[in-house]
Design an enzyme around this catalytic site. Structure first.
Site, mmCIF file in Angstrom:
data_model
loop_
_atom_site.group_PDB
_atom_site.id
_atom_site.type_symbol
_atom_site.label_atom_id
_atom_site.label_comp_id
_atom_site.label_asym_id
_atom_site.label_seq_id
_atom_site.Cartn_x
_atom_site.Cartn_y
_atom_site.Cartn_z
ATOM 1 N N ALA A 43 0.842 -1.175 -0.090
ATOM 2 C CA ALA A 43 0.220 0.082 -0.040
ATOM 3 C C ALA A 43 0.938 1.409 0.070
ATOM 4 C CB ALA A 43 -0.824 -0.019 1.059
ATOM 5 N N ASN A 185 17.726 -3.596 1.012
ATOM 6 C CA ASN A 185 18.464 -2.848 1.713
ATOM 7 C C ASN A 185 19.571 -3.871 2.442
ATOM 8 O OD1 ASN A 185 17.330 -4.273 3.993
ATOM 9 N ND2 ASN A 185 16.113 -2.641 4.712
ATOM 10 N N THR A 221 20.016 -0.406 -1.163
ATOM 11 C CA THR A 221 19.983 0.736 -0.502
ATOM 12 C C THR A 221 20.592 0.742 0.756
ATOM 13 O OG1 THR A 221 17.959 0.308 0.350
ATOM 14 C CG2 THR A 221 17.664 1.589 -1.784
ATOM 15 N N LEU A 222 21.415 2.151 1.092
ATOM 16 C CA LEU A 222 22.246 1.945 2.235
ATOM 17 C C LEU A 222 21.988 2.915 3.155
ATOM 18 C CD1 LEU A 222 25.527 1.497 0.130
ATOM 19 C CD2 LEU A 222 24.641 -0.198 1.575
ATOM 20 N N GLY A 226 23.408 6.297 0.580
ATOM 21 C CA GLY A 226 22.988 6.223 -0.522
ATOM 22 C C GLY A 226 22.497 4.833 -1.292
ATOM 23 N N ALA A 252 8.383 3.253 6.048
ATOM 24 C CA ALA A 252 7.943 3.726 4.930
ATOM 25 C C ALA A 252 9.007 4.270 3.788
ATOM 26 C CB ALA A 252 6.748 4.259 4.710
ATOM 27 N N ALA A 253 10.106 4.759 4.269
ATOM 28 C CA ALA A 253 11.270 5.291 3.359
ATOM 29 C C ALA A 253 11.350 4.436 2.319
ATOM 30 C CB ALA A 253 12.578 5.663 4.145
ATOM 31 N N GLY A 254 11.769 3.024 2.564
ATOM 32 C CA GLY A 254 12.104 2.085 1.569
ATOM 33 C C GLY A 254 10.942 1.933 0.425
ATOM 34 N N ASP A 255 9.618 2.014 1.101
ATOM 35 C CA ASP A 255 8.635 1.806 0.111
ATOM 36 C C ASP A 255 8.408 2.980 -0.719
ATOM 37 O OD1 ASP A 255 7.892 -0.322 1.672
ATOM 38 O OD2 ASP A 255 6.789 0.820 2.840
ATOM 39 N N SER A 294 3.694 10.294 5.655
ATOM 40 C CA SER A 294 4.713 10.851 5.660
ATOM 41 C C SER A 294 5.132 10.896 4.037
ATOM 42 C CB SER A 294 6.022 10.102 6.275
ATOM 43 O OG SER A 294 6.042 8.982 5.924
HETATM 44 O O1 RIB Z 1 7.561 -0.510 5.234
HETATM 45 C C1 RIB Z 1 6.945 -0.090 6.152
HETATM 46 C C2 RIB Z 1 5.733 -1.046 6.553
HETATM 47 O O2 RIB Z 1 6.088 -2.287 6.822
HETATM 48 C C3 RIB Z 1 4.707 -0.358 7.664
HETATM 49 O O3 RIB Z 1 3.719 0.417 7.191
HETATM 50 C C4 RIB Z 1 4.035 -1.763 8.186
HETATM 51 O O4 RIB Z 1 2.732 -1.687 7.653
HETATM 52 C C5 RIB Z 1 4.866 -2.919 7.469
HETATM 53 O O5 RIB Z 1 4.311 -3.497 6.463
#
Ligand code: RIB
Length: 311
Positions: A43, A185, A221-222, A226, A252-255, A294
């Site tokens: 999501a 990562n 990703t590190l 970087g 959620a930074a990686g997402d 965020s």
């Molecule tokens: O990557 C962050 C996410 O990991 C969170 O939003 C949590 O739900 C887990 O799935």
């Protein structure tokens, strides 16, 4: 040419506690700040891609709990199409407990709930959608057999798959030959390759190994060091620095990185430029609390990239 992006993955209801230090075993930490937000790696990536300006459809399964309506409304407000989200009765949506301690680092535990009902048969049912896509984006919070089915369909339909190996679970690495771009990562890349990734040099070794295992492009990703990128085209492995920002919450930074990466690629940006765009998205995300609250919008990313044009 199609520019559409299909994100196949999980959604979760996140319950977040931010505290000044994480509890040790049997310790109670008081004075935490609580937030309930929406998350889930699939999501979050769909929302990131939608807010970054992508034409995004999300394939997911939710439960029949009272959070669902608000969660779906949030996807739609972010520009994500929700017509391929399945509803399973008698079960809750995915749930995550997130504890955030010093430096914004998070500790996460996930109960998959309805995400476990995103079955291979339900992936079969979206074959036409996959076939029409410019990119499929996946993670590892749905059943492995459903990931395998999506990889098979995408390979048969000749659609590139960007796969974020998160969270790191056991996986048949022979399937990597069906993946165009792997994003991982340090711990994920270590688990996938057997190379212990701790710095740029070891990330380059792991990226090389991933190339040997059959992926076209490996991105490692590190965090604040970087990203390392290895592709079929570049015999060398490229290091792209991170933007210097102060993180408050890395959830959620990686997402966000993955969602932004795929939008940039679907727009036809060259890989290194797409990685910079993805890093900018991630840098904006870590400066705010929560998963989906965020995730930045396109205008913010473009403004950020202009402000940091010298990096
Ligand atoms: O990557 C962050 C996410 O990991 C969170 O939003 C949590 O739900 C887990 O799935």
């Amino acid at each position: 040419m199609s520019k559409s992006i299909v994100v196949i993955g999980s959604s979760n209801i996140d319950f977040i506690m931010k505290m000044d230090h994480l509890p040790a075993q049997d310790e109670t930490v008081t004075g935490a700040v609580f937030m309930q937000t929406f998350g889930g790696k699939g999501a979050n990536q769909a929302v990131a891609a939608g807010r970054a300006g992508g034409d995004v459809t999300f394939v997911n399964c939710v439960g029949d709990d009272p959070y669902v309506e608000r969660m779906l409304a949030g996807f739609q407000e972010s520009g994500v199409k929700t017509n391929t989200i399945y509803h399973e009765t008698g079960i809750s949506s995915g749930t995550a407990l997130v504890m955030i301690g010093e430096g914004g680092h998070n500790y996460l535990s996930v109960a998959p709930g309805a995400n476990g009902w995103l079955t291979p048969e339900r992936i079969d049912a979206v074959r036409d959608l996959i076939a029409d896509a410019a990119y499929v984006l996946m993670q590892f919070e749905i059943p492995p057999e459903s990931i395998a089915r999506a990889l098979d369909i995408a390979a048969e339909e000749d659609v590139p798959v960007v796969w974020n190996y998160a969270p790191a679970n056991s996986f048949d690495i022979s399937q990597l030959s069906k993946v165009s771009i792997v994003v991982a990562n340090e711990p994920e890349a270590s688990k996938l390759t057997g190379v212990t990734v701790t710095d740029i040099a070891s990330a380059k070794d792991a990226a090389h190994k991933l190339r040997d295992l059959g992926v076209d492009t490996a991105i490692i990703t590190l965090g604040n060091a970087g990203s390392v990128v290895a592709t079929v085209e570049t015999s060398d492995r490229v290091h792209i620095p991170a933007f210097p920002v102060e993180p408050v919450d890395t959830t959620a930074a990686g997402d966000t990185y993955c969602g932004c990466l795929v939008v940039a690629l679907a727009e036809g940006k060259p890989l290194v430029e797409a990685v910079r765009f993805a890093s900018a998205g991630g840098a904006l995300c870590v400066q705010r609390m929560g998963a989906q609250p965020s995730i930045p919008w396109r205008k913010e990313i473009d403004t950020f990239l202009k402000a940091y044009s010298s990096i």
